[in-house]
Structures are given as C-alpha cells and as structure tokens.
Design an enzyme around this catalytic site. Structure first.
Site, PDB file in Angstrom:
ATOM      1  N   HIS A 171      35.877  -1.080 -10.464  1.00 42.28           N
ATOM      2  CA  HIS A 171      37.136  -2.808 -11.132  1.00 42.28           C
ATOM      3  C   HIS A 171      36.040  -2.987  -9.563  1.00 42.28           C
ATOM      4  O   HIS A 171      36.282  -4.679 -10.072  1.00 42.28           O
ATOM      5  CB  HIS A 171      38.164  -1.379 -11.155  1.00 42.28           C
ATOM      6  CG  HIS A 171      39.524  -3.287 -11.634  1.00 42.28           C
ATOM      7  ND1 HIS A 171      38.502  -3.325 -12.977  1.00 42.28           N
ATOM      8  CD2 HIS A 171      39.844  -3.780 -10.910  1.00 42.28           C
ATOM      9  CE1 HIS A 171      38.881  -4.500 -12.805  1.00 42.28           C
ATOM     10  NE2 HIS A 171      39.677  -5.538 -11.915  1.00 42.28           N
TER      11      HIS A 171
ATOM     12  N   ASP B 261      35.007  -6.725 -10.105  1.00 43.97           N
ATOM     13  CA  ASP B 261      36.167  -8.589  -9.673  1.00 43.97           C
ATOM     14  C   ASP B 261      35.045  -8.936  -8.971  1.00 43.97           C
ATOM     15  O   ASP B 261      34.671 -10.142  -8.876  1.00 43.97           O
ATOM     16  CB  ASP B 261      37.420  -7.585  -9.193  1.00 43.97           C
ATOM     17  CG  ASP B 261      38.363  -6.985  -9.864  1.00 43.97           C
ATOM     18  OD1 ASP B 261      38.491  -7.504 -10.607  1.00 43.97           O
ATOM     19  OD2 ASP B 261      39.156  -6.758  -8.787  1.00 43.97           O
TER      20      ASP B 261
ATOM     21  N   HIS C 180      39.671 -11.141  -3.840  1.00 41.38           N
ATOM     22  CA  HIS C 180      38.959 -11.922  -4.851  1.00 41.38           C
ATOM     23  C   HIS C 180      39.514 -13.092  -4.498  1.00 41.38           C
ATOM     24  O   HIS C 180      38.512 -14.396  -4.117  1.00 41.38           O
ATOM     25  CB  HIS C 180      40.282 -12.936  -6.587  1.00 41.38           C
ATOM     26  CG  HIS C 180      40.492 -11.632  -7.157  1.00 41.38           C
ATOM     27  ND1 HIS C 180      39.466 -11.716  -8.192  1.00 41.38           N
ATOM     28  CD2 HIS C 180      41.214 -10.453  -7.364  1.00 41.38           C
ATOM     29  CE1 HIS C 180      39.370 -10.667  -9.525  1.00 41.38           C
ATOM     30  NE2 HIS C 180      40.618 -10.091  -8.700  1.00 41.38           N
TER      31      HIS C 180
END
Length: 120
Positions: free
Chosen positions: A61, A65, A89
């Site tokens: 994951h 991202d 992020h």
C-alpha cells in the site's frame, strides 16, 4: 502485462492504520468511507481484521501511495526508478515538487496558469 500486474499485485493492497488512529479519526468525524473491508487496523502486535491480502500488504500500500502521488505530476511513470525510505504523502509531494522544478525550471515546479507540465 504491467497493468495486469498492477491490478493483481498492488491495487488490492488496503490502507492501514492503528486502532488508536482509527478511534481518533472517528471521534473527529473523519474517515467516513473507511471500513474493516477497505483498511487494515493494527492493535499492538496484531491485526484486528486478518487475514492480510498479501504477507506484506502494508508495504504494497505504501508503494501504491507513492505511485498515486507521483502520478499527480501528469507524466508516465514507466521509466522511473525510485528508492523511498521513511516515505509518506508529504515526502512524496516534496519530491514531486522538486522533480517538477528541475524539469520545468520553476521554483515551485508548477508554472502558474499552465494546464500541463512536461517532465522529460
């Protein structure tokens, strides 16, 4: 073949959080679309909703991202080779801004009023 690999090996990887973070998000009225079907939740040393879809699902994951954040640059990613350590992020966006700044010669990486950015 790459699209099929993405669809089977990365796209199914769910986001993840801790039980404490999930409780805090719910209390703040956030994460309304989250569920135990689309997120994995860790409580101490165990997953609340096993089994994982992959033994390394959280890592997959994180890669998902990274790909999504870099795709915001508007250019194909097939030729990129990125090593990310401690990524998230905020770091992805910082990296993308620096990448676009180098490619465009603009301090913030995005020419004002430009609908497209060319990264070569």
């Amino acid at each position: 073949a790459r699209r099929a690999e993405f669809a089977t090996e990365l796209a199914p990887a769910r986001t993840f959080t801790t039980a404490a973070q999930a409780r805090a998000m719910i209390a703040a009225g956030l994460g309304r679309g989250g569920s135990l079907e689309n997120a994995i939740v860790c409580d101490g040393d165990r997953w609340i909703n096993p089994p994982l879809r992959f033994p390394n699902e959280p890592v997959r994951h994180k890669l998902l991202d990274l790909i999504g954040d870099l795709a915001l640059g508007g250019r194909p990613l097939e030729r990129m080779h990125v090593h990310a350590h401690g990524a998230g992020h905020a770091l992805h966006v910082r990296f993308l801004k620096e990448l676009l700044a180098a490619a465009c010669g603009m301090p913030d990486g995005l020419p004002r009023g430009s609908p497209a950015v060319s990264v070569r």
